[in-house]
Scaffold this motif. Structure first.
Motif, short mmCIF file in Angstrom:
data_model
loop_
_atom_site.label_atom_id
_atom_site.label_comp_id
_atom_site.label_asym_id
_atom_site.label_seq_id
_atom_site.Cartn_x
_atom_site.Cartn_y
_atom_site.Cartn_z
N HIS A 76 24.84 34.00 57.45
CA HIS A 76 23.74 33.12 57.74
C HIS A 76 23.98 31.76 56.92
O HIS A 76 24.52 31.71 55.85
CB HIS A 76 22.37 33.81 57.57
N ASP A 129 15.06 39.38 58.54
CA ASP A 129 16.00 40.64 58.15
C ASP A 129 17.56 39.95 58.50
O ASP A 129 18.04 40.08 59.39
CB ASP A 129 15.78 41.83 58.92
N LEU A 130 17.92 39.50 57.31
CA LEU A 130 19.41 38.85 57.34
C LEU A 130 20.77 39.96 57.44
O LEU A 130 21.75 39.69 57.46
CB LEU A 130 19.78 37.85 56.40
N SER A 131 20.54 41.19 57.46
CA SER A 131 21.33 42.19 57.15
C SER A 131 22.27 42.58 58.47
O SER A 131 23.08 43.31 58.26
CB SER A 131 20.67 43.55 56.62
N PHE A 132 21.71 42.08 59.64
CA PHE A 132 22.31 42.58 60.74
C PHE A 132 23.46 41.55 61.47
O PHE A 132 24.29 41.80 62.10
CB PHE A 132 21.06 42.34 62.17
N LYS A 160 26.22 38.67 59.80
CA LYS A 160 26.97 38.19 58.59
C LYS A 160 27.06 36.52 58.54
O LYS A 160 27.22 36.19 59.37
CB LYS A 160 28.19 38.88 58.29
N ARG A 206 17.46 51.83 63.06
CA ARG A 206 18.29 50.93 62.62
C ARG A 206 19.76 50.94 63.48
O ARG A 206 20.08 49.90 63.74
CB ARG A 206 18.61 51.00 61.17
N GLU A 235 21.47 47.78 65.40
CA GLU A 235 22.76 47.34 65.28
C GLU A 235 23.74 47.30 66.53
O GLU A 235 24.59 46.52 66.82
CB GLU A 235 23.55 48.18 64.29
#
Length: 343
Positions: A337, A330-333, A335, A232, A236
């Motif tokens: 969306h 995966d929408l975590s990478f 901010k 991960r 990032e």
């Protein structure tokens, strides 16, 4: 004798110095991509050293069709991919091998990306509008491609039957251009840079732009599920470098004046050598003024639209009913969306 604290401080300073940092081994990764302006943020980030600065040694592998880009990631030939969504992409993602992590291009009103191009013969015979695709033959890459989806959106909007269009899959963008110029089809839907080349060669006429009729989230940056799960921090760092490329691209090509005209200036001219190195057909500043498509400067996705795409492909029998967009997004990478589906 140096004190222990001073010695530790000196060691830390050496480790943080540019010379020592440059000597640290970089993570070697590869990305599969198409040689289009829509891949420009990756090209910019590589050439301007943004990936190097994140400790990434990036190899860009060029393909000629979106499906091949997705297959390269799914088969672990590359760790990342960037291209348009396709039915094949969604099927692979549904198997759990791909994760969408950021946006690439989208058909945004006011920004050209894909064009509807009629052959000169068809144009002279009266084919002048995207509303008139019924009964026409059209070159696409593959069944289930983004070009197939474009036609589906157009059919839904203007009320003609999709099966009234004779789609001819020819596997690649160069083959689509050859099919049109060789008189094998009446039309094609193709990226702007290629469309302008067909028009300049006198073999095709642009009869409209997709963004004028059916805006949608066309592409994404994605990664193998394996690297997202196991490395991960590397993902990032990759996204940070990509976002710097996106910001540079936006500054160069997306600014408009108060009348809505593109403001192509020094920043665009500074990026042109990078595009000339990587993009095919080789762009000029004049073609880029027309062909530089929209990409969100932060890499934010139109999320609900991806759900809609999956549903459309499933309705056509091209994507398995078990595929769910929430499983491969995966929408975590990134901010913020956009257009998140209501729960």
């Amino acid at each position: 004798m140096l004190s222990r604290r001073l010695l530790l401080s000196l060691c830390a300073a050496l480790l943080l110095s540019p010379a020592v940092a440059a000597a640290q081994p970089k993570d070697k990764v590869a990305i599969s991509a198409l040689p289009f302006i829509s891949t420009a943020p990756i090209f910019i980030a590589k050439e301007r050293g943004y990936f190097d600065a994140e400790g990434i040694d990036l190899d860009i592998k060029i393909f000629n069709a979106a499906q091949a880009v997705a297959v390269a990631v799914a088969s672990n030939d590359t760790q990342f991919g960037i291209t348009a969504f396709t039915g094949g992409f969604f099927n692979l993602a549904g198997k759990g091998v791909l994760k969408v992590i950021a946006a690439q291009s989208r058909e945004e009103p006011g920004y050209n990306f894909n064009a509807y191009v009629a052959s000169k013969k068809a144009y002279d015979a009266g084919f002048r509008s995207p509303k008139d695709f019924a009964g026409k033959s059209v070159a696409i890459t593959t069944v289930g491609s983004s070009f197939h989806y474009n036609l589906g959106l157009l059919a839904d909007k203007y009320g003609f039957k999709l099966d009234s269009v004779q789609m001819k899959p020819v596997q690649s963008i160069p083959n689509m251009m050859a099919a049109l110029s060789g008189g094998q089809v009446d039309a094609t839907i193709i990226p702007a840079n290629n469309a302008l080349k067909l028009e300049a060669d006198g073999v095709g006429k642009i009869i409209g732009w997709v963004h004028e009729h059916t805006p949608w989230q066309l592409g994404a940056l994605f990664a193998s599920s394996k690297i997202v799960k196991e490395q991960r921090p590397l993902v990032e760092r990759f996204v940070r470098a990509y976002q710097k490329g996106l910001a540079d691209y936006a500054a160069a090509f997306l600014a408009k004046d108060s009348q809505g005209n593109r403001m192509i200036g020094e920043k665009a001219l500074a990026v042109m050598p990078i595009l000339e190195k990587w993009v095919e057909p080789k762009p000029t500043i004049d073609t880029v003024k027309v062909a530089a498509n929209y990409m969100d400067p932060q890499g934010r996705l139109l999320v609900k639209n991806i759900y809609d795409q999956v549903a459309w492909y499933q309705a056509q029998g091209l994507v398995d009913k078990s595929v769910k967009a929430e499983d491969f997004l995966d929408l975590s990478f990134v901010k913020g969306h956009l257009d998140l589906p209501k729960k």
